[in-house]
Design an enzyme around this catalytic site. Structure first.
Site, PDB file in Angstrom:
ATOM      1  N   GLY A 186       0.760  -1.317  -0.053  1.00 14.99           N
ATOM      2  CA  GLY A 186       0.262  -0.094  -0.075  1.00 14.99           C
ATOM      3  C   GLY A 186       0.954   1.166   0.091  1.00 14.99           C
ATOM      4  O   GLY A 186       1.773   1.335   0.729  1.00 14.99           O
ATOM      5  N   ALA A 228       0.135   6.138   4.906  1.00 14.21           N
ATOM      6  CA  ALA A 228       0.809   5.185   5.844  1.00 14.21           C
ATOM      7  C   ALA A 228       2.058   4.460   5.311  1.00 14.21           C
ATOM      8  O   ALA A 228       3.103   4.595   5.618  1.00 14.21           O
ATOM      9  CB  ALA A 228      -0.145   4.407   6.627  1.00 14.21           C
ATOM     10  N   ARG A 259     -18.729  13.351  13.886  1.00 17.37           N
ATOM     11  CA  ARG A 259     -19.472  12.747  12.322  1.00 17.37           C
ATOM     12  C   ARG A 259     -20.548  11.853  12.700  1.00 17.37           C
ATOM     13  O   ARG A 259     -21.658  11.994  11.954  1.00 17.37           O
ATOM     14  CB  ARG A 259     -18.419  12.100  11.721  1.00 17.37           C
ATOM     15  CG  ARG A 259     -17.379  13.109  11.140  1.00 17.37           C
ATOM     16  CD  ARG A 259     -16.385  12.406  10.035  1.00 17.37           C
ATOM     17  NE  ARG A 259     -15.648  13.677   9.472  1.00 17.37           N
ATOM     18  CZ  ARG A 259     -14.513  13.488   8.940  1.00 17.37           C
ATOM     19  NH1 ARG A 259     -13.867  12.344   8.774  1.00 17.37           N
ATOM     20  NH2 ARG A 259     -13.791  14.461   8.198  1.00 17.37           N
ATOM     21  N   SER A 273      -7.407  11.365  10.619  1.00 12.76           N
ATOM     22  CA  SER A 273      -6.941  10.007  10.209  1.00 12.76           C
ATOM     23  C   SER A 273      -5.656  10.287   9.280  1.00 12.76           C
ATOM     24  O   SER A 273      -5.057   9.592   9.280  1.00 12.76           O
ATOM     25  CB  SER A 273      -8.048   9.528   9.004  1.00 12.76           C
ATOM     26  OG  SER A 273      -8.176  10.585   7.880  1.00 12.76           O
ATOM     27  N   LEU A 274      -5.362  11.690   8.680  1.00 10.14           N
ATOM     28  CA  LEU A 274      -4.221  11.892   7.974  1.00 10.14           C
ATOM     29  C   LEU A 274      -2.973  11.842   9.048  1.00 10.14           C
ATOM     30  O   LEU A 274      -2.002  11.241   8.709  1.00 10.14           O
ATOM     31  CB  LEU A 274      -4.266  13.244   7.324  1.00 10.14           C
ATOM     32  CG  LEU A 274      -5.427  13.601   6.212  1.00 10.14           C
ATOM     33  CD1 LEU A 274      -5.299  14.768   5.767  1.00 10.14           C
ATOM     34  CD2 LEU A 274      -5.048  12.339   5.243  1.00 10.14           C
TER      35      LEU A 274
END
Lengths: 289, 668, 273
Positions: B10, B14, B298, B419-420
């Site tokens: 990936g 990350a 959220r 998340s980043l």
């Protein structure tokens, strides 16, 4: 990658039975003959070319009902930020995700024509090999040469004006539209020779890439990093690359790049800036020698 | 001992940050990706990246508050040491990305500009236009390209991770992968394999995720024995643009910059939204959450939007649920400077300029808080011990997971722009531990017998051949995928009900059966996307089952997991004493629910093909769990009661206890 | 088009010096070739002021005498040849695609190449038609240009409509190529970099192009207006003057003024200098 999904929304009655005709230039593998194939998919409102291709892949039948291998294409984000799905749609290079069917049919009501990009070797159908594009980024050293990824405090102060200048250049998603439309950027498709090792072939291919035109995207990235306070520490190396074979001089100022760029990146401004930088650099080098 | 060799699967934030750090440390990295790494799904992240900064610090913010917001927003379902470590690293990570050339928006004086995001009251979010994820990814992509030119990294783009290779001790020794162009198989011996393969949105058919987010890599790791944590926690983003092929994200930054969510008070008011007077508009988030207004976490915003359309019937359109997200009151120039990227997406795909006309949006599946279970080593200061081989290691030694595909940081709900941070942090942070872990192993991957790899490779080849050779039932994998997506979206998103979940589990098993019998329409061995998709579809079923069974068994409401049958209402009474009593009861109920359910779901593959669920205690040693009270009726009183209880208990114990090791709980 | 993947020595030399060569190519389009074009067209336009004014300009140029030929070769012919050679190489390496991308810039790019080729062909023809260099090729089939009888010989040479049309096409091609080349050169060298500056520069090149086109077309009109007989008379007088000044014939007298209309001037125009 493909992951077709039929839309949950059903078409309004007025469009019932309407079909979208699609003509696709297919090619089974590199070096093979290409051929046209016709497809038809039921019309739905708000379709884009990706959803048309998804339905074609799911159906795996040509317009005359013949079973065919599903059409192969590249896509990923479907919102025009990843740069995957570039193809020739009605003869013009663009992103398949943001190519809305309704507008294409206004352009050309009979059918939608899909072809792979013509400046890159075809892998299969609409998938092309864009390694040369990424090699361009290596050629111009499109990076900030930091010491390491440890903590050394914040980066340099940058004025809002500089940021607003840099940001558009930094949105380049390496889709290759600028290269496809550039009359100066021509296809390089070396074929592996008999008895040639994979490494030898890769090296020969890279050599050929490196003599070819580096392209608007790479010129623009070079300018992006030459404007960055840390990036400019290797500005000379980038200018060296931009003035070697296949460099900035290959540009013919047709300015198609900026006209087709899906992100409206001011590529011609970068090119002209690169031209200016190259002028100054070449003269300086002449006297510094 | 020779420098280790590591496979990274990936090339999003990350994977790239792990690769960059490993290469820097002298490790040879094979970086595999389904797409050229520059095209990874991280490019879709829009709004920004969180960290305490000089400005917020002077307003009273701190790393601790960021940490607190994250665990509170996540409903305490995450082990706290890794989260604390992440919050502590935040400023350093932003500084690093700044140095790498990310064009963050600037203040007039040249500092990084910040905006506010959901779940916090501080302007903690650094951003680069409205394409922050893209900008961060490009900066890392550039650094990795630099290492590639220097020969420390080899990229394998258009390669699919098929399986980890495990030796007889159960340790991961490498991976078997397939070239998606030539369809050739290849084994990658490695001292460690790091999975950074992102989320699994395609299990839901249409989501805000990219087409590569099939979850196949993590599913394959799971099928080889890696435990999976908190699978049922799937974030549904409140604001997305509905589309036939994809639900396109409309970033939280639209609200962060002042965007307002509303519906006409008259159901399906046919008037042009711009002509509807203020008094006839219902700004339901602002009305119900006066403190956070449009920037509630959220899960809450999503439920409110979902509710107002379905339960209250106030959807803007009749056939299609949606609400207005309105930016038209903001100055155009400001919008272009800060949100251009997302406004362009709306304009291009909807044909309407959101600067002039309110956008129509609806929630969409967006992020998986759950993922591969990973370990960590607690440090003396309550953070994560750098350099420990346990950090980010899955239940398979030598196999690591970072980024969205691990379950570590976001608990029951992820805060926007976290998340980043978690992706870059986990990638960078894991590197030293990965190296330490691979050096502790007795044999290097290179010394491992080739028989091991040959056998694993042959297994994958056989699977592939079998798939190509299937004589099908006429069923179509794309059709099966569509049905799976529709089913999962219906039962396992915003509102969950046990009877639906358990019926859906059976349906998923039936779909899996159909998948086993379906045939591919392309049997060639050159760039065969058909077979690759069919294979990844098969790997979606285990994930779907993990999600469904996890949701079914979790009889409570926590973060993104909402079961109306187990919702605890706010205070009803008006009389003060009765209200106080209700608050006490509320707190009792909360305490017992915490005792029962504040546990991570851990799934392991069972022999019968069904996930075996176990529950793992959560390390809440740093911040004791407290009720999550955003907008609840009587929140003030409940909070008061809860605080009194906390103080009383602290006085009794004399400080909070410190948890240490945390073995996986036994199967319940 | 496939680019060869192997490099010959020549290709390697060209590759190494590609930037320099292309920049010299670009520069040569302005100086001296473009400059010469401008001077040439403006000189020609002086014919609008009458045959005598034109003859005056021509005489001025030819006052270089023996130096003229080396100057022409060094500053005009060789640069044009260089510019054309590199230009053809560039054209051969490109793939015009104006059909798919009919944008203004692309049309101009394509026209730049087309006009470059037309202009080069025209220059070759022009030399054959009028220049002393072309004398051996044209023989007696075509009238040439006599610098001492500039207007009259030109008027005869440009007698037919076809010739005028040919010259108009060739000249306008050269003018377009120069004016658009000027704009393009400014980008190449980095004189104008922003889209706004490019638009402004575009106006400059439009004006330059318009002036030169007007000068070129004006000279075609001017040539058509020439009264050949009167021009010859004037040229004869000037020739006598010149000879006298050079001491070939005695100083002027009233008699000489009468003999100035002697038949020598009605001979068919001579070629060469």
């Amino acid at each position: 990658m493909i992951a077709p999904n039929h839309a949950a929304d059903s078409a309004p009655a007025a469009d019932e039975g309407r079909e979208i005709r699609v003509r696709i230039l297919r090619q089974d593998a590199p070096g093979q003959e290409s051929y046209w194939e016709r497809h038809a998919v039921p019309y739905e409102p708000n379709m884009n070319v990706i959803s048309v291709l998804q339905r074609i892949a799911a159906g795996a039948r040509s317009a005359d009902g013949r079973p065919v291998a599903p059409v192969t294409w590249d896509c990923n984000c479907l919102e025009e930020v990843c740069g995957s799905c570039t193809m020739l749609i009605n003869g013009r290079t663009r992103m398949a995700c943001s190519a809305l069917v309704d507008r294409l049919l206004e352009e050309q009501p009979e059918e939608i024509e899909l072809r792979p990009m013509s400046k890159f070797p075809v892998v299969r159908d609409l998938v092309v090999d864009r390694r040369r594009l990424f090699r361009g980024l290596e050629r111009v050293k499109a990076w900030v040469p930091v010491d390491d990824s440890y903590d050394h405090g914040p980066g340099p102060r940058i004025s809002p004006e500089e940021q607003e200048d840099a940001y558009p250049l930094s949105t380049c998603m390496s889709c290759g539209c600028c290269l496809e439309a550039c009359p100066q950027y021509t296809k390089i498709e070396p074929v592996r020779r008999e008895g040639e090792t994979g490494e030898a072939f890769a090296e020969r291919r890279q050599g050929a890439f490196d003599r070819g035109f580096v392209g608007a995207h790479a010129v623009s990235q070079a300018m992006l990093f030459n404007a960055h306070p840390t990036g400019k520490m290797i500005a000379d190396e980038r200018l060296e690359a931009l003035t070697s074979a296949g460099g900035i001089q290959m540009c013919g100022n047709a300015q198609n790049c900026v006209a087709v760029c899906p992100k409206a990146i001011p590529l011609t401004r970068s090119i002209a800036r690169a031209g200016r930088a190259a002028t100054v650099w070449a003269i300086k080098r002449l006297f510094d020698r | 001992m020779a420098q280790p060799r590591v496979v990274v699967v990936g090339g999003g934030l990350a994977g790239l940050s792990a690769t960059m750090r490993l290469a820097e440390l002298g490790v040879t990295v094979d970086l595999l990706s389904l797409v050229p790494v520059k095209r990874s799904h991280s490019v879709c992240a829009q709004g920004g990246i969180n960290s305490v900064n000089a400005l917020t610090r002077q307003q009273g913010d701190s790393e601790w508050k960021h940490f607190d917001d994250t665990v509170y927003g996540g409903d305490f379902l995450q082990h706290q040491p890794p989260v604390k470590e992440m919050a502590d690293w935040g400023p350093r990570i932003i500084d690093l990305m700044d140095r790498l050339g990310v064009p963050f928006n600037r203040t007039p004086e040249g500092f990084r500009d910040q905006r506010r995001f959901g779940g916090t009251l501080y302007k903690r979010t650094a951003f680069a236009g409205a394409t922050t994820g893209q900008q961060l990814l490009y900066a890392l992509d550039e650094q990795v390209r630099r290492h590639e030119v220097a020969g420390r990294v080899t990229k394998w783009e258009f390669w699919d991770f098929l399986a980890p290779v495990l030796d007889d001790t159960g340790r991961c020794r490498g991976a078997i992968c397939q070239d998606l162009v030539s369809m050739q198989f290849r084994s990658f011996p490695a001292d460690a394999v790091i999975l950074a393969s992102g989320g699994c949105g395609l299990v839901y058919g249409r989501s805000t995720m990219s087409m590569v987010c099939t979850g196949s890599a993590i599913s394959r790791a799971y099928q080889h024995g890696a435990a999976y944590g908190n699978g049922e926690f799937i974030q549904v983003h409140p604001t997305a643009i509905p589309g036939a092929d994809k639900l396109r994200l409309m970033s939280e930054s639209a609200r962060g910059e002042g965007g307002r969510v509303w519906v006409p008070r008259t159901p399906q008011d046919p008037r042009d939204p711009r002509t509807i007077p203020e008094a006839e508009r219902c700004y339901f988030l602002e009305e119900r959450y006066p403190k956070y207004k449009n920037l509630v976490p959220r899960d809450i915003a999503t439920r409110e939007i979902f509710d107002i359309c379905t339960t209250e019937g106030l959807s803007v359109e009749k056939d299609r649920p949606c609400v207005y997200l309105d930016l038209t009151h903001l100055p155009r120039q400001e919008l272009d400077r800060k949100l251009h990227g997302i406004l362009e997406i709306y304009e291009k795909f909807q044909g309407v300029d959101p600067r002039d006309v309110p956008m129509k949006i609806f929630p969409a599946v967006h992020y998986s808080m759950g993922g591969l279970w990973v370990d960590y080593q607690r440090s003396a200061t309550g953070g994560m011990e750098e350099g420990s081989p346990r950090n980010h290691q899955t239940s398979i030694p030598g196999l690591y997971a970072v980024g969205e595909c691990d379950y570590q940081y976001h608990g029951a709900n992820r805060l926007g722009a976290n998340s980043l941070l978690s992706c870059i942090f986990s990638g960078l942070f894991c590197a030293s531990g990965v190296i330490a872990g691979s050096q502790s192993s007795k044999r290097t991957a290179a010394e491992e017998s080739s028989r091991l790899f040959d056998a694993a490779l042959r297994r994958e080849q056989d699977r592939h051949e079998a798939l190509l050779g299937r004589r099908g039932s006429g069923d179509n994998p794309y059709q099966i995928h569509q049905e799976l997506g529709a089913l999962m979206t219906r039962v396992a998103t915003v509102v969950r009900r046990n009877e639906q979940l358990s019926a859906a589990y059976d349906e998923v098993c039936a779909l899996e059966d159909r998948w086993r019998r379906c045939a591919v329409s392309d049997t060639g061995n050159w760039t065969n996307q058909n077979v690759v998709f069919t294979k990844s579809l098969g790997d979606m079923f285990p994930l779907a089952k993990i999600i469904l069974i996890g949701a079914l068994q979790r009889d409570e409401c926590r973060g993104a997991h909402f079961k109306p049958a187990f919702a605890v209402p706010g205070l009803q009474a008006t009389d003060e004493a009765a209200r106080r009593r209700e608050a006490e009861e509320w707190c009792d109920r909360f305490a017992s629910n915490t005792a029962r359910w504040l546990k991570s779901t851990v799934a392991r593959p069972g022999a019968d093909g069904h996930p075996q669920i176990a529950y793992e205690d959560v390390d809440t040693s740093l911040i004791p769990p407290r009720p999550r009270l955003y907008g609840l009726v009587g929140a003030d009183l409940i909070e008061e009661v809860w605080r009194e209880r906390q103080q009383a208990s602290e006085a009794r114990v004399g400080g909070t206890g410190v948890g240490s090791g945390r073995p996986l709980a036994a199967t319940s | 088009m496939n680019v060869s993947t192997d490099e010959s020595a020549a290709a390697s030399f060209l590759g190494r010096n590609q930037f320099l060569i292309y920049r010299l190519f670009s520069l040569s389009g302005l100086v001296p070739v473009g400059g010469f074009l401008a001077v040439h067209l403006l000189t020609n336009a002086s014919i609008l002021g009458g045959a005598e004014s034109f003859q005056g300009r021509v005489d001025l140029i030819h006052s270089l005498g023996a130096l003229l030929v080396p100057v022409e070769i060094a500053l005009i012919f060789l640069p044009i040849l260089f510019h054309a050679t590199v230009g053809f190489m560039i054209i051969a390496g490109g793939l015009p695609n104006v059909g798919s991308y009919p944008y203004a810039g692309n049309i101009r790019y394509t026209l730049q190449r087309a006009t470059g080729m037309i202009a080069f062909a025209f220059i070759v023809w022009h030399l054959i038609h009028l220049h002393w260099l072309g004398a051996p090729v044209r023989g007696n089939a075509l009238p040439g240009f006599d610098p001492h009888h500039a207007s009259s010989t030109l008027a005869v040479a440009m007698g037919s409509m076809v010739m005028n049309l040919l010259y108009a096409i060739g000249m306008l091609s050269a003018v377009y190529h120069f004016a658009n080349g000027l704009w393009s050169l400014g980008i190449t060298w980095g004189l104008w970099t922003s889209p706004a500056a490019m638009r402004r520069a575009n106006w400059v090149s439009v004006v330059v192009g318009a002036v030169l086109a007007a000068a070129g077309l004006g000279s075609l009109i001017g040539v058509r207006r020439v009264d050949v007989e009167a021009a010859r008379a004037m040229e004869g007088r000037r020739e006598e003057m010149r000879r006298m000044l050079e001491g070939e014939v005695p100083l002027p007298s009233a008699r000489m003024m009468e003999t100035a209309v002697e038949p020598r001037a009605v001979e068919s125009p001579r070629t060469g200098t």
